[in-house]
Design a protein around this motif. Structure first.
Motif, short mmCIF file in Angstrom:
data_model
loop_
_atom_site.label_atom_id
_atom_site.label_comp_id
_atom_site.label_asym_id
_atom_site.label_seq_id
_atom_site.Cartn_x
_atom_site.Cartn_y
_atom_site.Cartn_z
N LEU A 1 0.83 -1.56 -0.26
CA LEU A 1 -0.21 0.37 -0.24
C LEU A 1 0.78 1.45 0.14
O LEU A 1 2.37 1.29 0.73
CB LEU A 1 -0.80 -0.17 1.24
CG LEU A 1 -1.95 1.05 1.35
CD1 LEU A 1 -3.13 0.53 2.64
CD2 LEU A 1 -0.95 2.30 2.23
N THR A 2 0.19 2.29 -1.09
CA THR A 2 1.02 3.43 -0.75
C THR A 2 0.30 4.78 -0.76
O THR A 2 -1.11 3.99 -1.65
CB THR A 2 2.41 3.21 -1.77
OG1 THR A 2 3.06 4.71 -1.28
CG2 THR A 2 2.59 3.67 -2.86
N GLY A 3 0.26 5.96 -0.18
CA GLY A 3 -0.08 6.97 -0.93
C GLY A 3 0.11 8.53 -1.47
O GLY A 3 2.16 8.22 -0.32
N ILE A 4 0.19 8.94 -1.57
CA ILE A 4 0.97 10.50 -2.82
C ILE A 4 -0.51 12.07 -2.12
O ILE A 4 -1.64 12.00 -2.71
CB ILE A 4 0.95 10.27 -3.57
CG1 ILE A 4 1.97 11.32 -4.12
CG2 ILE A 4 0.53 9.75 -4.99
CD1 ILE A 4 2.78 11.81 -4.69
N ARG A 5 -0.51 12.88 -1.28
CA ARG A 5 -0.62 13.85 -1.04
C ARG A 5 -0.94 14.10 -2.66
O ARG A 5 -0.29 14.35 -3.25
CB ARG A 5 -0.50 14.76 -0.30
CG ARG A 5 -0.21 14.19 1.96
CD ARG A 5 0.44 14.88 1.83
NE ARG A 5 1.04 14.91 1.61
CZ ARG A 5 1.91 16.68 1.91
NH1 ARG A 5 1.44 17.21 3.05
NH2 ARG A 5 3.43 16.60 2.08
N SER A 6 -2.52 15.35 -2.11
CA SER A 6 -2.29 15.56 -3.64
C SER A 6 -2.70 17.69 -3.29
O SER A 6 -3.40 17.97 -3.60
CB SER A 6 -3.83 15.36 -4.19
OG SER A 6 -5.56 15.50 -3.09
N ASN A 7 -1.81 17.71 -2.70
CA ASN A 7 -1.66 19.48 -1.90
C ASN A 7 -1.12 19.74 -3.08
O ASN A 7 -1.54 21.27 -3.30
CB ASN A 7 -1.18 19.07 -0.73
CG ASN A 7 0.46 18.59 -0.88
OD1 ASN A 7 0.86 17.91 -1.66
ND2 ASN A 7 2.08 19.28 0.07
N GLU A 8 0.07 19.69 -3.73
CA GLU A 8 0.70 20.09 -4.54
C GLU A 8 1.22 18.66 -6.22
O GLU A 8 1.09 18.23 -6.09
CB GLU A 8 1.90 20.31 -4.18
CG GLU A 8 1.46 21.56 -3.01
CD GLU A 8 1.27 22.69 -3.46
OE1 GLU A 8 1.92 23.49 -4.94
OE2 GLU A 8 1.76 23.95 -2.39
N GLU A 9 1.61 18.95 -7.12
CA GLU A 9 1.25 18.56 -8.12
C GLU A 9 2.94 17.95 -7.08
O GLU A 9 3.90 18.42 -7.17
CB GLU A 9 2.46 19.47 -9.33
CG GLU A 9 1.70 20.63 -10.10
CD GLU A 9 0.51 18.91 -10.97
OE1 GLU A 9 0.97 17.83 -11.41
OE2 GLU A 9 -1.02 19.27 -11.74
N PRO A 10 2.79 16.34 -7.89
CA PRO A 10 4.14 15.51 -7.95
C PRO A 10 5.55 15.98 -8.40
O PRO A 10 5.27 16.41 -9.77
CB PRO A 10 2.85 14.06 -8.01
CG PRO A 10 1.68 14.42 -8.08
CD PRO A 10 2.09 15.35 -8.35
N THR A 11 5.91 15.17 -7.83
CA THR A 11 7.67 15.54 -8.10
C THR A 11 8.12 14.19 -9.18
O THR A 11 7.44 13.34 -8.60
CB THR A 11 8.30 16.11 -7.80
OG1 THR A 11 8.86 14.97 -6.69
CG2 THR A 11 7.73 17.26 -6.49
N ILE A 12 9.48 13.92 -9.54
CA ILE A 12 10.07 13.18 -9.48
C ILE A 12 10.41 12.60 -8.42
O ILE A 12 10.62 11.15 -8.50
CB ILE A 12 11.00 13.53 -10.66
CG1 ILE A 12 11.43 12.31 -11.53
CG2 ILE A 12 12.50 13.70 -10.57
CD1 ILE A 12 12.49 12.58 -13.01
N ALA A 13 10.88 13.05 -7.68
CA ALA A 13 11.02 11.82 -6.15
C ALA A 13 9.57 11.28 -5.99
O ALA A 13 9.94 10.58 -5.40
CB ALA A 13 11.56 13.48 -4.98
#
Ligand code: TYM
Length: 342
Positions: A7-19
């Motif tokens: 499982l993993t997640g990524i916040r939608s606060n800003e545009e995601p980066t290559i990192a």
């Protein structure tokens, strides 16, 4: 038999980066490709986590949908019936379990969270309770689905460890309610990395590349024009030593680029180092890294543009309904033992 959950997640606060891509998307997508069908894959957008520091709220809903598109453009196969994509706030069990877990989490341990210390100093005028408390919500995100593996970048390791602490404490008091995720060392072994990934800022390589940084040259966004990204790599801060070396202490800028080159090209770090270490032409080296970044972004963005909202929303609805059932089962186990349900 139930499959182990990654499982993993990524916040939608800003545009995601290559990192974000290298630290969180790529490991889980690699696992999906490598072990097709053997694991359950949960990739979700923690939208409730996305405004613990100030954001443009009119963009949040759109950014959340876009994040799911990024998972797909990065190679996540949605046709796999064991893969689920969902939005945290569409499954209310996340916030309900977080509230229960708050009462088994101590101020002292939360106060030690490096991310909180760093972010609260950056946003000192508006340090919210949400920012302080978000690792507990993250623990709920993980524990609701009995996740064993949680591929994240190094900046999230402390939160993974606190999740393990909270789960173990709760289990010791109430019996085996939660699956305790593996420790960070095992997580690294699982995704075949020696240590946690921390891609550095291109303008100040002593710091991590951060999607919330206001310095646009410090980060490569997944939606950056490839030619603009090339320029950012060519002008990345390095050093004046004049010889390429893989050394985080003395040459973090060059080392960061060596690391990005290895992961993006799918080569072993030793192999890349063998090619470049000892050489003196920083310009040629940067050109090689920039070329790899341009190749990656061009391919990623072509896939991104082909994804329609309709296909996405259909998959989200199916996943959200299936995952709400799993989450509600775990929540009910917790509600029962704390005395909220018979
Ligand atoms: P977020 O949205 O800040 O970052 C998403 C993922 O990207 C990784 N990452 C990096 N990896 C390498 N180098 C970097 N410079 C870098 N910057 C970010 C992060 O480690 C993360 O894996 N709290 C999480 C989101 C979350 C979550 C969860 C993750 C909420 N609940 C449950 C996993 C499981 C966060 O703020 O990530």
């Amino acid at each position: 038999m139930t499959k182990p959950v990654i499982l993993t997640g990524i916040r939608s606060n800003e545009e995601p980066t290559i990192a974000n891509y290298l630290g969180a998307f790529l490991p889980i997508i690699d696992m999906q490709k490598k072990f097709s069908g053997e694991y359950q894959i949960n990739m979700f957008v923690p939208d409730l986590h996305s405004f613990n520091t100030p954001i443009d709220h009119t963009a949040l809903y759109r950014n959340t949908l876009n994040n799911v598109k990024y998972f797909i453009a990065a190679g996540l196969n949605l046709d796999d019936p064991s893969t689920f994509v969902y939005r945290q706030s569409f499954i209310p069990a996340h916030s309900e379990l977080a509230w229960i877990l708050n009462n088994f989490t101590y101020m002292g341990e939360m106060g030690r969270m490096t991310q909180f210390k760093e972010k609260s100093s950056e946003h000192s005028e508006s340090v919210t309770v949400g920012l302080f408390d978000y690792p507990v919500l993250m623990a709920a995100d993980i524990l609701l689905y009995n996740a064993k593996y949680v591929p994240v970048g190094e900046d999230q390791f402390q939160h993974l460890e606190i999740t393990r602490d909270i789960a173990t404490r709760f289990n010791n008091k109430f019996g085996d309610i939660f699956t305790v995720p593996d420790n960070t060392a095992n997580q690294m072994k699982f995704i075949n990395r020696d240590n946690g990934l921390r891609i550095r800022s291109l303008t100040d390589p002593t710091k991590k590349m951060s999607k919330s940084s206001s310095d646009v040259k410090s980060k490569i966004l997944l939606v950056d024009e490839p030619e603009a990204a090339r320029k950012k790599i060519l002008s990345a801060t390095t050093d004046s030593l004049g010889v390429i070396n893989f050394d985080w202490e003395t040459q973090p800028g060059i080392t960061n680029l060596l690391q990005m080159l290895a992961i993006l090209s799918g080569r072993a770090q030793d192999d890349v180092n063998e090619e470049w270490v000892g050489k003196t032409a920083y310009g040629d080296f940067k050109k090689a890294v920039a070329e790899e970044v341009v190749k990656f972004l061009t391919d990623f963005q072509a896939k991104l543009n082909a994804i329609t909202d309709e296909a996405l929303v259909a998959k989200l609805e199916v996943s959200e309904s299936a995952m709400a059932n799993v989450a509600n089962e775990t929540l009910l186990r917790a509600q029962r033992v704390v005395g909220l349900r018979p």
